[in-house]
Motif scaffolding. Structure first.
Motif, PDB file in Angstrom:
ATOM      1  N   UNK A 145       0.824  -1.215   0.000  1.00 53.77           N
ATOM      2  CA  UNK A 145       0.000   0.000   0.000  1.00 53.77           C
ATOM      3  C   UNK A 145       0.854   1.259   0.000  1.00 53.77           C
ATOM      4  N   UNK A 146       1.956   1.251   0.739  1.00 56.49           N
ATOM      5  CA  UNK A 146       2.847   2.415   0.742  1.00 56.49           C
ATOM      6  C   UNK A 146       3.414   2.659  -0.658  1.00 56.49           C
ATOM      7  N   UNK A 147       3.821   1.592  -1.335  1.00 57.05           N
ATOM      8  CA  UNK A 147       4.369   1.731  -2.688  1.00 57.05           C
ATOM      9  C   UNK A 147       3.304   2.272  -3.640  1.00 57.05           C
ATOM     10  N   UNK A 148       2.091   1.772  -3.519  1.00 56.69           N
ATOM     11  CA  UNK A 148       1.006   2.245  -4.371  1.00 56.69           C
ATOM     12  C   UNK A 148       0.631   3.694  -4.044  1.00 56.69           C
ATOM     13  N   UNK A 149       0.619   4.043  -2.764  1.00 58.42           N
ATOM     14  CA  UNK A 149       0.335   5.424  -2.359  1.00 58.42           C
ATOM     15  C   UNK A 149       1.387   6.379  -2.907  1.00 58.42           C
ATOM     16  N   UNK A 150       2.668   5.971  -2.872  1.00 52.98           N
ATOM     17  CA  UNK A 150       3.737   6.817  -3.418  1.00 52.98           C
ATOM     18  C   UNK A 150       3.552   7.020  -4.919  1.00 52.98           C
ATOM     19  N   UNK A 151       3.199   5.941  -5.614  1.00 51.31           N
ATOM     20  CA  UNK A 151       2.976   6.035  -7.054  1.00 51.31           C
ATOM     21  C   UNK A 151       1.773   6.932  -7.364  1.00 51.31           C
ATOM     22  N   UNK A 152       0.716   6.807  -6.570  1.00 45.86           N
ATOM     23  CA  UNK A 152      -0.463   7.669  -6.762  1.00 45.86           C
ATOM     24  C   UNK A 152      -0.106   9.131  -6.511  1.00 45.86           C
ATOM     25  N   UNK A 153       0.647   9.383  -5.444  1.00 47.71           N
ATOM     26  CA  UNK A 153       1.055  10.757  -5.134  1.00 47.71           C
ATOM     27  C   UNK A 153       1.907  11.340  -6.261  1.00 47.71           C
ATOM     28  N   UNK A 154       2.819  10.537  -6.785  1.00 49.45           N
ATOM     29  CA  UNK A 154       3.651  10.966  -7.910  1.00 49.45           C
ATOM     30  C   UNK A 154       2.775  11.317  -9.119  1.00 49.45           C
ATOM     31  N   UNK A 155       1.778  10.493  -9.402  1.00 47.89           N
ATOM     32  CA  UNK A 155       0.876  10.755 -10.532  1.00 47.89           C
ATOM     33  C   UNK A 155       0.067  12.028 -10.300  1.00 47.89           C
ATOM     34  N   UNK A 156      -0.408  12.229  -9.072  1.00 47.56           N
ATOM     35  CA  UNK A 156      -1.197  13.432  -8.763  1.00 47.56           C
ATOM     36  C   UNK A 156      -0.350  14.695  -8.916  1.00 47.56           C
ATOM     37  N   UNK A 157       0.898  14.630  -8.464  1.00 47.85           N
ATOM     38  CA  UNK A 157       1.796  15.779  -8.617  1.00 47.85           C
ATOM     39  C   UNK A 157       2.012  16.068 -10.099  1.00 47.85           C
ATOM     40  N   UNK A 158       2.248  15.028 -10.887  1.00 48.19           N
ATOM     41  CA  UNK A 158       2.472  15.203 -12.319  1.00 48.19           C
ATOM     42  C   UNK A 158       1.229  15.807 -12.991  1.00 48.19           C
ATOM     43  N   UNK A 159       0.039  15.315 -12.651  1.00 46.97           N
ATOM     44  CA  UNK A 159      -1.202  15.855 -13.221  1.00 46.97           C
ATOM     45  C   UNK A 159      -1.367  17.316 -12.806  1.00 46.97           C
ATOM     46  N   UNK A 160      -1.074  17.631 -11.550  1.00 43.33           N
ATOM     47  CA  UNK A 160      -1.185  19.012 -11.067  1.00 43.33           C
ATOM     48  C   UNK A 160      -0.260  19.924 -11.867  1.00 43.33           C
ATOM     49  N   UNK A 161       0.961  19.462 -12.109  1.00 43.02           N
ATOM     50  CA  UNK A 161       1.916  20.258 -12.902  1.00 43.02           C
ATOM     51  C   UNK A 161       1.389  20.486 -14.317  1.00 43.02           C
ATOM     52  N   UNK A 162       0.813  19.462 -14.921  1.00 44.59           N
ATOM     53  CA  UNK A 162       0.278  19.590 -16.278  1.00 44.59           C
ATOM     54  C   UNK A 162      -0.898  20.560 -16.295  1.00 44.59           C
ATOM     55  N   UNK A 163      -1.820  20.418 -15.347  1.00 45.81           N
ATOM     56  CA  UNK A 163      -2.984  21.317 -15.296  1.00 45.81           C
ATOM     57  C   UNK A 163      -2.540  22.764 -15.059  1.00 45.81           C
ATOM     58  N   UNK A 164      -1.555  22.968 -14.193  1.00 46.97           N
ATOM     59  CA  UNK A 164      -1.051  24.331 -13.925  1.00 46.97           C
ATOM     60  C   UNK A 164      -0.364  24.892 -15.172  1.00 46.97           C
ATOM     61  N   UNK A 165       0.451  24.083 -15.809  1.00 45.81           N
ATOM     62  CA  UNK A 165       1.164  24.534 -17.014  1.00 45.81           C
ATOM     63  C   UNK A 165       0.192  24.956 -18.105  1.00 45.81           C
ATOM     64  N   UNK A 166      -0.889  24.188 -18.256  1.00 50.18           N
ATOM     65  CA  UNK A 166      -1.881  24.461 -19.298  1.00 50.18           C
ATOM     66  C   UNK A 166      -2.928  25.485 -18.837  1.00 50.18           C
ATOM     67  N   UNK A 167      -2.790  25.962 -17.598  1.00 46.54           N
ATOM     68  CA  UNK A 167      -3.708  26.961 -17.019  1.00 46.54           C
ATOM     69  C   UNK A 167      -5.154  26.479 -17.029  1.00 46.54           C
ATOM     70  N   UNK A 168      -5.342  25.215 -16.625  1.00 44.37           N
ATOM     71  CA  UNK A 168      -6.668  24.623 -16.619  1.00 44.37           C
ATOM     72  C   UNK A 168      -7.293  24.562 -15.222  1.00 44.37           C
ATOM     73  N   UNK A 169      -6.542  24.962 -14.193  1.00 44.46           N
ATOM     74  CA  UNK A 169      -7.083  24.988 -12.835  1.00 44.46           C
ATOM     75  C   UNK A 169      -7.581  26.386 -12.495  1.00 44.46           C
ATOM     76  N   UNK A 170      -8.733  26.439 -11.797  1.00 46.47           N
ATOM     77  CA  UNK A 170      -9.259  27.728 -11.354  1.00 46.47           C
ATOM     78  C   UNK A 170      -8.298  28.340 -10.344  1.00 46.47           C
ATOM     79  N   UNK A 171      -8.140  29.636 -10.420  1.00 42.37           N
ATOM     80  CA  UNK A 171      -7.298  30.331  -9.454  1.00 42.37           C
ATOM     81  C   UNK A 171      -8.020  30.374  -8.114  1.00 42.37           C
ATOM     82  N   UNK A 172      -7.288  30.116  -7.046  1.00 45.16           N
ATOM     83  CA  UNK A 172      -7.903  30.109  -5.716  1.00 45.16           C
ATOM     84  C   UNK A 172      -7.953  31.496  -5.147  1.00 45.16           C
TER      85      UNK A 172
END
Length: 185
Positions: free
Chosen positions: A158-185
């Motif tokens: 579970x720890x290995x899977x959680x780390x992989x999920x966290x890595x994927x979420x960070x990567x998706x966040x970077x892509x969404x921010x780069x493409x300016x697809x996230x609403x500004x808070x």
């Protein structure tokens, strides 16, 4: 245009559902409710435009995420039974563990599809759930190894899977921010 998605997780769920979204004509009141719930810039887009953004982001994420990152998101958040199952199978090949194959596969499956509260773990007939015996760690190992060993294996998987999920979420966040697809808070 910016701010198509309010947050990363809802964007991931919408994108993974883009292949299976029912794109049939809706009643006018359904369209109003869907837009009102979404709010923000997205509410100004037609349902077709929203769907097209989801499809474009689906293609972008599929291209830019590693196969393991793509699989961990599908295993955890996809609503498509077959794609989710195949992602879980492929994900089981990405993580290393000394646990026997059956134990390992059960640990990955129950991580990806956690037990839900409610009658027999169901809140809805459309929710993916595993049979109750899948969630019993005693059924995962035929050799009756000590509880401490089985617990350690499950925790490490579970720890290995959680780390992989966290890595994927960070990567998706970077892509969404780069493409300016996230609403500004």
């Amino acid at each position: 245009m910016t701010g198509i998605y309010r947050d990363v997780l809802p964007a991931i769920v919408r994108v993974l559902a883009a292949d299976v979204i029912d794109n049939t004509a809706k009643q006018s009141w359904q369209k109003l409710i869907e837009r009102k719930v979404d709010g923000g810039f997205r509410s100004l887009l037609s349902a077709q435009d929203q769907f097209e953004y989801d499809c474009l982001l689906h293609a972008l994420l599929h291209r830019e995420l590693s196969p393991a990152e793509w699989d961990v998101l599908h295993a955890r958040y996809s609503t498509h039974y077959e794609r989710r199952g195949k992602a879980i199978e492929r994900l089981a090949q990405q993580v290393k563990s000394p646990a026997p194959t059956r134990f390992f596969e059960c640990a990955v499956a129950t991580w990806a599809i956690p037990r839900m509260k409610g009658k027999d773990g169901k809140r809805s007939t459309s929710v993916i759930v595993l049979p109750a015996k899948w969630y019993d760690i005693n059924n995962w190992d035929d050799e009756a190894r000590p509880d401490s060993t089985r617990s350690r294996w499950r925790r490490d998987i579970r720890k290995a899977l959680d780390r992989l999920e966290e890595q994927a979420m960070v990567h998706v966040t970077e892509i969404l921010a780069r493409e300016k697809l996230l609403e500004a808070s």
